[in-house]
Design a protein around this motif. Structure first.
Motif, mmCIF file in Angstrom:
data_model
loop_
_atom_site.group_PDB
_atom_site.id
_atom_site.type_symbol
_atom_site.label_atom_id
_atom_site.label_comp_id
_atom_site.label_asym_id
_atom_site.label_seq_id
_atom_site.Cartn_x
_atom_site.Cartn_y
_atom_site.Cartn_z
ATOM 1 N N ARG A 62 0.829 -1.204 0.000
ATOM 2 C CA ARG A 62 0.000 0.000 0.000
ATOM 3 C C ARG A 62 0.867 1.259 0.000
ATOM 4 O O ARG A 62 0.598 2.207 -0.747
ATOM 5 N N GLU A 63 1.893 1.291 0.825
ATOM 6 C CA GLU A 63 2.769 2.463 0.879
ATOM 7 C C GLU A 63 3.475 2.688 -0.455
ATOM 8 O O GLU A 63 3.625 3.831 -0.906
ATOM 9 N N CYS A 82 2.366 1.834 -3.428
ATOM 10 C CA CYS A 82 1.375 2.361 -4.365
ATOM 11 C C CYS A 82 1.090 3.830 -4.090
ATOM 12 O O CYS A 82 0.918 4.630 -5.026
ATOM 13 N N ASP A 83 1.040 4.211 -2.817
ATOM 14 C CA ASP A 83 0.842 5.623 -2.481
ATOM 15 C C ASP A 83 1.998 6.462 -3.011
ATOM 16 O O ASP A 83 1.792 7.551 -3.563
ATOM 17 N N ASP A 84 3.224 5.968 -2.837
ATOM 18 C CA ASP A 84 4.388 6.701 -3.336
ATOM 19 C C ASP A 84 4.355 6.841 -4.852
ATOM 20 O O ASP A 84 4.837 7.833 -5.409
ATOM 21 N N SER A 85 3.831 5.833 -5.535
ATOM 22 C CA SER A 85 3.784 5.841 -7.001
ATOM 23 C C SER A 85 2.564 6.573 -7.542
ATOM 24 O O SER A 85 2.451 6.762 -8.751
ATOM 25 N N GLY A 86 1.640 6.926 -6.664
ATOM 26 C CA GLY A 86 0.444 7.622 -7.114
ATOM 27 C C GLY A 86 -0.559 6.736 -7.810
ATOM 28 O O GLY A 86 -1.350 7.213 -8.646
ATOM 29 N N ALA A 108 -3.893 4.463 -8.449
ATOM 30 C CA ALA A 108 -5.291 4.604 -8.083
ATOM 31 C C ALA A 108 -5.684 3.550 -7.052
ATOM 32 O O ALA A 108 -5.030 2.504 -6.934
ATOM 33 N N PRO A 109 -6.766 3.788 -6.309
ATOM 34 C CA PRO A 109 -7.187 2.820 -5.290
ATOM 35 C C PRO A 109 -7.410 1.417 -5.824
ATOM 36 O O PRO A 109 -7.109 0.433 -5.134
ATOM 37 N N ARG A 126 -5.801 -0.083 -8.240
ATOM 38 C CA ARG A 126 -4.511 -0.738 -8.456
ATOM 39 C C ARG A 126 -3.830 -1.009 -7.117
ATOM 40 O O ARG A 126 -3.115 -2.004 -6.954
ATOM 41 N N THR A 127 -4.044 -0.114 -6.149
ATOM 42 C CA THR A 127 -3.518 -0.367 -4.808
ATOM 43 C C THR A 127 -4.143 -1.625 -4.220
ATOM 44 O O THR A 127 -3.454 -2.450 -3.602
ATOM 45 N N GLU A 184 -2.200 -4.959 -2.917
ATOM 46 C CA GLU A 184 -2.399 -5.505 -1.577
ATOM 47 C C GLU A 184 -2.815 -6.972 -1.629
ATOM 48 O O GLU A 184 -2.359 -7.789 -0.822
#
Length: 349
Positions: free
Chosen positions: A23-24, A26-30, A32-33, A35-36, A40
């Motif tokens: 999750r972190e 994906c957040d760093d890469s921007g 979308a939810p 794809r996150t 996960e």
């Protein structure tokens, strides 16, 4: 690319850690939810499999820039173990397969559906390597994933969040260029140097390797500097050109045998040689190039298993990293391995 995640998975509490790392990232890469959520799911399934089937192992999560389609960033997840291995990989990827009592066994199949590319390599008695890439957009349903010509894996000394190593590749017409940079030392300042090298590669991939290194030397002067290797394949001429400055190792496989490629002493951004030697070799369909930072043990053995060598470069890199280290031989520094393979358009599982 400076941030990495490495999670030892030896009890059930680490499954959550693997999911949170995905999750972190994906957040760093921007991403979308949706794809996150896919990342996960893959992290959870792979970490769970490590516990159920391998007696434990480790998860590694890397950021990839740019994504496979050239936009945004991607997240790469790896699962590495020295467990009993999988006797029938094709069967293991089918939903409903399981060797664990009471388990539905849909995990690996769901990983393959959720990831843009999912690759699995396993040998009975030797363990398993899995690699899953999550891009900003889902892949086309039913279409086989495009095999990328380059892949790599990066881990930090002491599982630090910041890694001083970075690798990347670019394509410019018939030129396919791979770079690996090892920032001097480790930690955030080393990561700053290697990330600057990757950024400059994306501006200079049309140039020959020696010129790229000279441009890198200028770009890295405000940093602490880095050891850098640049390898470039001209697909029209079927030729590999290699040049390196600093302690970054490389081996190339051509005609069934391996040979070492030696970089020139120096530090890009600090102590640059007056002349940069460039080595040129033929590049065939069976060729393979492995570049690595000095965190990899110097006496690592190149892989000989034809089954592994035919796999996606990301899996080859991860298997080399896994097999080169052990608790008895812990890594001495940030460690990265990148692999360049012939640009085939087919993909193996």
């Amino acid at each position: 690319m400076g941030r990495v995640w490495e999670i030892p998975v030896h009890d059930s509490t680490r499954v959550r850690d693997a999911r949170m790392a995905a999750r972190e990232a994906c957040d760093d890469s921007g991403l979308a939810p949706t794809r996150t959520a896919a990342a996960e799911l893959v992290a959870t399934e792979l970490a769970t499999n490590l516990l159920k089937h391998a007696g434990g192992g480790r998860m590694v999560v890397n950021l990839l820039e740019p994504a496979a389609d050239g936009t945004g960033g991607s997240v790469q997840l790896y699962s590495l173990d020295h467990g009993p291995g999988i006797a029938d990989v094709d069967a293991a990827l089918r939903d409903g397969y399981s060797t664990a009592d009471g388990s539905l066994g849909a995990g690996l199949g769901s990983c393959r559906r959720s990831a843009n590319a999912f690759h699995l390599y396993s040998l009975p008695g030797r363990g398993t390597v899995a690699a899953a890439r999550i891009d900003p957009e889902p892949g086309e349903r039913g279409a086989p994933p495009a095999r990328l010509p380059a892949g790599g894996i990066t881990v930090s000394l002491g599982q630090d969040a910041q890694c001083g190593d970075a690798w990347s590749w670019v394509r410019s017409g018939p030129l396919l260029t791979l770079l690996l940079a090892d920032g001097l030392g480790h930690g955030p300042k080393a990561a700053h140097a290697s990330t600057a090298a990757v950024a400059e590669l994306h501006r200079t991939g049309h140039l020959p390797p020696a010129d790229i290194l000279r441009r890198l030397h200028t770009a890295l002067r405000p940093t602490r500097g880095a050891a850098v290797t640049v390898a470039q394949v001209d697909t029209d001429r079927a030729e590999l050109s290699f040049a390196g400055v600093g302690n970054v190792g490389a081996r190339v496989r051509t005609g069934g045998s391996w040979s070492s490629l030696v970089p020139h002493p120096g530090i890009v951004g600090a102590y640059f040689p007056a002349q940069v030697p460039v080595r040129r070799l033929p590049w065939h369909r069976d060729s393979l190039l492995v570049v690595h930072s000095d965190g990899l043990p110097s006496r690592w053995a190149p892989p000989e298993d034809p089954g592994l060598l035919a796999h996606d470069p990301s899996v080859v890199a991860a298997a080399i990293l896994r097999d080169a280290g052990s608790p008895a031989r812990p890594v001495r520094d940030d460690t990265s391995v990148a692999v360049l393979a012939p640009d085939r358009r087919t993909s193996s599982p």
